[in-house]
Scaffold this active site. Sequence first.
Site, PDB file in Angstrom:
ATOM      1  N   ASP A 153     -94.490  65.886  55.967  1.00  0.00           N
ATOM      2  CA  ASP A 153     -95.083  65.629  57.282  1.00  0.00           C
ATOM      3  C   ASP A 153     -94.185  64.681  58.080  1.00  0.00           C
ATOM      4  O   ASP A 153     -93.635  63.730  57.537  1.00  0.00           O
ATOM      5  CB  ASP A 153     -96.465  64.983  57.099  1.00  0.00           C
ATOM      6  CG  ASP A 153     -97.335  65.103  58.325  1.00  0.00           C
ATOM      7  OD1 ASP A 153     -96.842  65.564  59.366  1.00  0.00           O
ATOM      8  OD2 ASP A 153     -98.515  64.714  58.244  1.00  0.00           O
TER       9      ASP A 153
ATOM     10  N   HIS B 114     -98.445  76.011  62.427  1.00  0.00           N
ATOM     11  CA  HIS B 114     -98.592  74.662  62.967  1.00  0.00           C
ATOM     12  C   HIS B 114     -97.256  74.095  63.446  1.00  0.00           C
ATOM     13  O   HIS B 114     -97.179  73.482  64.516  1.00  0.00           O
ATOM     14  CB  HIS B 114     -99.195  73.755  61.884  1.00  0.00           C
ATOM     15  CG  HIS B 114     -99.467  72.359  62.332  1.00  0.00           C
ATOM     16  ND1 HIS B 114    -100.540  72.027  63.141  1.00  0.00           N
ATOM     17  CD2 HIS B 114     -98.802  71.195  62.086  1.00  0.00           C
ATOM     18  CE1 HIS B 114    -100.529  70.733  63.376  1.00  0.00           C
ATOM     19  NE2 HIS B 114     -99.484  70.189  62.752  1.00  0.00           N
TER      20      HIS B 114
END
Length: 424
Positions: free
Chosen positions: A238, A332
């Site tokens: 991330d 995403h």
Amino acid sequence: MHDPASTEEPARTVSRRRLLGTAGATGLALGVGGAAAGYAAGHTAAAGAAGDHAPAALLSSLGTNRAKFHVKHQPGILQAAQAHGHLVAFDLAPGGGRTEAAALLRRWSAVAERLMAGDPAPHQDTGVARDAGPSGLTVTFGFGHSFFARTGLEKQRPAALDPLPEFSSDRLEKARSNGDLWVQIGADDGPVAFHALRAVQKEAGTAARVRWHMSGFNRSPGATARTMSVRNLMGQVDGTNNPKPAEPDFQGRVFVPSGGEPAWMAHGSYAVVRRIRMLLDDWEQLPLRDQEAVIGRRKSDGAPLSGGTETTEMDLEKTDASGGPVVPMNAHARITRPDQNGGAAMLRRSFSYHDGFADDGAPDAGLLFVSWQADPLRGFVPVQRKLDRGDALSAFIRHEASGLFAVPGGASQGEYVGQALLEG
């Protein structure tokens, strides 16, 4: 770590700063690359001052890391996310106003400066962090939308602090959202972070009460063989596309310029805070291939599905054997790219959280999302609106709390955070 009282030397009073010897002058402000130098300086100086049994000789490089309080931008924005974090919002006490708020920010700034330097709290220190160094502690302060009406400063409220729009994935709990004041605490040692949380709460006294509190975590420094982006609780790498300070437009994206409006927000930023629950039971049932399609990146190393390494530019035009996009249109990572959102970008600096289990055994876990931007209407909002319209990840997450806070620039020496607003 040795207790000084357990050595053969006479007992003595040693402050947390004293334990670090002269490391503050040589190595405390260094990042990952300078950690060993910080440890060597503290070890040598302490040994010379206290002999062979010096307790500081056992203070690791993790403990010596020190962030400065009096800086251009408040601490806790540009530093790498720490291993332990607390986000806490306060509401001013009924009847409290501008004078009480100014006194509170003055006290809070004083306690933050002391703790970040490795010293005890100024009043009734709990001793929780007595044996530790600063451990990269940062304390950051911000103002919520409601703060300005409570203090009679409505004319100084920034337009950028207008409430965020509603999103279809929102399931927001009012009691865990917003607040007059916001404090972010981070450290690479759990007791140091908790010590700061308690000190801030105690210094609030009767001037403010806790509205909500959330605790989070990241990997500890040194837990991986190399420096890399963090992994969230879905197991995904991330933060790969975070803007970098070296990029020419970084300052303009993240911080309010010196000539911006209002003037008291110069060098400050706006923090969007969201508690995002991950529906991990559903997510973990997905085959690896499907998880990677939802994100648009390989789970093993964070590389885009179009090939390369984590930092390789994603090829949005690449197709597979059937002619379909290798990176799905609703992935995403595709949707959140700045070039897919008119250049909108934000600096994400989040923590994972786990708050136990529901009655059905599902974990209450996810992300304490914190993003920094010069204007949330040009940073967070455009990206979230696009995610709201067709992000494959939306089926596996739920936004349960939200807040938006104006975080002024750092305090100059001898001043407190927010002084330009509260005394301007």
